[in-house]
Design a protein around this motif. Sequence first.
Motif, short mmCIF file in Angstrom:
data_model
loop_
_atom_site.label_atom_id
_atom_site.label_comp_id
_atom_site.label_asym_id
_atom_site.label_seq_id
_atom_site.Cartn_x
_atom_site.Cartn_y
_atom_site.Cartn_z
N ALA A 21 8.65 -6.12 -12.88
CA ALA A 21 9.40 -4.90 -13.31
C ALA A 21 10.82 -5.45 -13.81
N GLN A 22 11.66 -6.45 -13.19
CA GLN A 22 12.99 -6.85 -13.50
C GLN A 22 12.83 -8.27 -14.13
N TRP A 23 11.66 -8.79 -14.50
CA TRP A 23 11.60 -10.25 -14.89
C TRP A 23 12.10 -10.27 -16.24
N GLU A 24 11.64 -9.31 -17.29
CA GLU A 24 12.06 -9.78 -18.58
C GLU A 24 13.40 -9.59 -19.04
N ASP A 25 14.24 -8.70 -18.13
CA ASP A 25 15.65 -8.66 -18.23
C ASP A 25 16.39 -9.78 -17.75
N LEU A 26 15.68 -10.28 -16.36
CA LEU A 26 16.22 -11.40 -15.99
C LEU A 26 16.34 -12.66 -16.58
N TYR A 27 15.19 -12.84 -17.24
CA TYR A 27 14.76 -13.92 -18.11
C TYR A 27 15.92 -14.14 -19.07
N ALA A 28 16.45 -12.92 -19.80
CA ALA A 28 17.47 -12.97 -21.11
C ALA A 28 18.62 -13.63 -20.25
N SER A 29 19.01 -13.01 -18.88
CA SER A 29 20.30 -13.13 -18.27
C SER A 29 20.11 -14.74 -18.01
N LEU A 30 19.01 -15.43 -17.55
CA LEU A 30 18.91 -16.63 -16.99
C LEU A 30 19.45 -17.47 -18.35
N GLN A 31 18.92 -17.31 -19.56
CA GLN A 31 19.24 -18.11 -20.59
C GLN A 31 20.52 -17.91 -20.92
N SER A 32 21.50 -16.89 -20.54
CA SER A 32 22.78 -16.87 -21.01
C SER A 32 23.32 -17.48 -19.76
N LEU A 33 23.17 -17.48 -18.64
CA LEU A 33 23.68 -18.31 -17.59
C LEU A 33 23.44 -19.80 -17.56
N LYS A 34 22.26 -20.32 -18.30
CA LYS A 34 22.17 -21.89 -18.46
C LYS A 34 23.24 -22.08 -19.40
N ALA A 35 23.18 -21.51 -20.53
CA ALA A 35 24.47 -21.76 -21.49
C ALA A 35 25.78 -21.87 -20.91
N HIS A 36 25.97 -20.85 -20.24
CA HIS A 36 27.44 -20.79 -19.38
C HIS A 36 27.74 -21.96 -18.73
N VAL A 37 26.65 -22.42 -17.62
CA VAL A 37 26.95 -23.28 -16.58
C VAL A 37 26.90 -24.67 -17.33
N GLN A 38 26.22 -24.84 -18.26
CA GLN A 38 26.08 -26.19 -18.77
C GLN A 38 27.37 -26.63 -19.61
N GLU A 39 28.43 -25.71 -19.79
CA GLU A 39 29.77 -25.80 -19.85
C GLU A 39 30.74 -26.31 -19.21
N TYR A 40 30.27 -26.08 -17.73
CA TYR A 40 30.97 -26.47 -16.64
C TYR A 40 31.22 -28.06 -16.89
N PRO A 41 32.58 -28.56 -16.38
CA PRO A 41 32.81 -29.95 -16.32
C PRO A 41 31.78 -30.77 -15.30
N GLY A 42 31.12 -31.59 -15.54
CA GLY A 42 30.29 -32.65 -14.59
C GLY A 42 28.94 -32.02 -14.62
N CYS A 43 28.44 -30.76 -15.41
CA CYS A 43 27.24 -30.34 -15.14
C CYS A 43 26.17 -31.34 -15.94
N GLN A 44 25.08 -31.80 -15.53
CA GLN A 44 24.18 -32.57 -16.31
C GLN A 44 23.17 -31.87 -16.55
N ARG A 45 22.80 -30.90 -15.82
CA ARG A 45 21.53 -30.05 -16.40
C ARG A 45 21.26 -28.87 -15.44
N PHE A 46 20.64 -27.94 -15.93
CA PHE A 46 20.39 -26.81 -15.52
C PHE A 46 18.89 -26.52 -15.44
N ASP A 47 18.14 -26.46 -14.66
CA ASP A 47 16.48 -26.28 -14.88
C ASP A 47 15.90 -25.05 -14.05
N VAL A 48 15.14 -24.20 -14.92
CA VAL A 48 14.61 -23.23 -14.22
C VAL A 48 12.95 -23.49 -14.26
#
Length: 104
Positions: A21-48
């Motif tokens: 029941a929470q997957w669809e909303d969490l999926y959208a949040s994970l997309q945003s989290l990936k974009a956010h974290v990949q901006e951190y210095p030194g982040c090579q990748r974010f995989d799910v």
Amino acid sequence: MVAALPFVAYSSATEALVPAAQWEDLYASLQSLKAHVQEYPGCQRFDVFVRAEDTGDMRIHCYTTWDTPVQLEAFLERGYTFERLLADFGGLAAKESLVMEKIF
């Protein structure tokens, strides 16, 4: 003969089981989290990686990879991690989190 040391990167791995029941909303949040974290210095990748369970729940494995252990440590201490997203998302919790070295 001179040997080169293996290339090593530093990673975090987090596993969670998310109710269907929470997957669809969490999926959208994970997309945003990936974009956010990949901006951190030194982040090579974010995989799910996900697996749909027979119940419809989603098993999620989230990996981040960093240039140095200091960058990984800073992210885990102060960054917006997958674990923090889960907690903010209705009190979900990770099943397991590990810090590892990626060797290839």
